[in-house]
Design an enzyme around this catalytic site. Sequence first.
Site, short mmCIF file in Angstrom:
data_model
loop_
_atom_site.label_atom_id
_atom_site.label_comp_id
_atom_site.label_asym_id
_atom_site.label_seq_id
_atom_site.Cartn_x
_atom_site.Cartn_y
_atom_site.Cartn_z
N THR A 38 0.81 -1.22 0.00
CA THR A 38 0.00 0.00 0.00
C THR A 38 0.84 1.27 0.00
O THR A 38 0.48 2.27 -0.62
CB THR A 38 -0.91 0.01 1.25
OG1 THR A 38 -1.78 -1.11 1.15
CG2 THR A 38 -1.74 1.27 1.35
N SER B 6 0.63 -10.25 -0.55
CA SER B 6 -0.03 -11.57 -0.61
C SER B 6 0.74 -12.49 -1.56
O SER B 6 0.63 -13.71 -1.49
CB SER B 6 -1.45 -11.45 -1.14
OG SER B 6 -2.11 -10.39 -0.53
N THR C 213 1.73 -4.76 4.33
CA THR C 213 1.59 -5.15 5.73
C THR C 213 1.09 -6.59 5.90
O THR C 213 1.35 -7.21 6.92
CB THR C 213 0.62 -4.21 6.46
OG1 THR C 213 -0.61 -4.17 5.75
CG2 THR C 213 1.21 -2.82 6.58
N ASP C 214 0.36 -7.09 4.88
CA ASP C 214 -0.34 -8.38 5.09
C ASP C 214 0.59 -9.52 5.46
O ASP C 214 0.26 -10.35 6.31
CB ASP C 214 -1.14 -8.74 3.82
CG ASP C 214 -2.32 -7.80 3.62
OD1 ASP C 214 -2.68 -7.08 4.57
OD2 ASP C 214 -2.88 -7.79 2.51
N THR D 284 3.12 -9.70 14.84
CA THR D 284 1.95 -10.19 14.11
C THR D 284 1.11 -9.00 13.67
O THR D 284 0.98 -8.03 14.41
CB THR D 284 1.09 -11.07 15.06
OG1 THR D 284 1.87 -12.19 15.46
CG2 THR D 284 -0.18 -11.57 14.42
N GLN E 31 -3.30 -20.95 20.24
CA GLN E 31 -4.17 -20.02 19.51
C GLN E 31 -4.27 -18.68 20.24
O GLN E 31 -4.73 -17.70 19.67
CB GLN E 31 -5.57 -20.62 19.34
CG GLN E 31 -5.56 -21.81 18.41
CD GLN E 31 -6.91 -22.52 18.31
OE1 GLN E 31 -7.96 -21.91 18.46
NE2 GLN E 31 -6.87 -23.81 18.07
N CYS E 32 -3.88 -18.68 21.53
CA CYS E 32 -3.87 -17.41 22.29
C CYS E 32 -2.67 -16.59 21.81
O CYS E 32 -1.60 -17.13 21.53
CB CYS E 32 -3.70 -17.65 23.78
SG CYS E 32 -5.03 -18.60 24.50
#
Length: 349
Positions: free
Chosen positions: A17, A63, A93-94, A170, A282-283
Amino acid sequence: MIKPDYPSVLLIYTGGTIGMIENRETGALEAFNFDQLLENVPELKRFNYRISSYQFNPPIDSSDMEPTLWAKLVKIISYNYENFDGFVILHGTDTMAYTASALSFMLENLSKPVILTGSQLPIGVLRTDGKENLITSIEIAAAKHPDGTAIVPEVCIFFENHLLRGNRTTKINAENFNAFRSYNYPALATVGIHIKYEYDKIRKAEPNVPMHPHYAFDTNVVILTLFPGIQENIVSNILHTPGLKAVVLKTYGSGNAPQKEWFIRQLSEATEKGIVIVNISQCQTGMVEMARYETGLQLIDAGVISGYDSTVECVLTKLMFLLGHNLTPREIRNEMRRSLAGEFTRPKL
Ligand code: ASP
């Protein structure tokens, strides 16, 4: 005039972007020429730095990022390593957190800053966050201690006032400027009126050891996320995928998984065949502790190893990196327990 001993930074524009412009007809964002990017940030000319640039042609949406392009980035950095004080990579950023993690393993013995940044709004837009991110990243990439060594000899992500260790980061927000988090490791610097470095949190480089670039990857890996109701045939099909060598298993809480006989049997059979299975939670915050509950103990018996408090981006890229070095499953398991680039917190014994 720029003196020869002034700081020097290589700006590598991959796409994303930050360098996009709106197509007037379709309204879609499309990449534009890097020269225009510099036109949109005339402030760069005010740095007393030597800033050179390299542009991916064509620039990519992140991507489309993949290991061959990580190798290309490493090649560019390695080729120019002696000629610059630091490197800034402009990246969508993705998948920025995947690239930052991968580079942290590929650039062994790094003694110079490699700062990834991007933006949520294109740099040509009035309210852009791109200018601030770019200008501060360049300043950090050039920052040195009085003895001439780099202040941040690490692969980092700089975004919206925070400098984060790349392999701890992340993307958490598709809307706000504050798009990245490092849940399990503090920021390396916070930027306000001043850039406040957290010197004791920043990795120490060994400037006398030469940087060793790595290029190989093996992508025979998969991420398997648990959920209530997950079916045996689906788990079995994934674990029997031809060529599969490693699995990132996203479990519940502190590393827990179903105790069903079929589930543990499927995992045991896979690890016995040499598939490396790494348990991460997953946390977002906290550490996998498989010895804490009965369910976790069963995973240890099935040959699953802990990813501690690593991010999924980090474990995935580390596995691909290690697999690319033709190590045995046993060697890979040992390397996964070793921190190569500050990617996890050592559990307290
Ligand atoms: N889709 C874009 C990319 O990751 C989003 C961004 O640049 O932030 O390349």
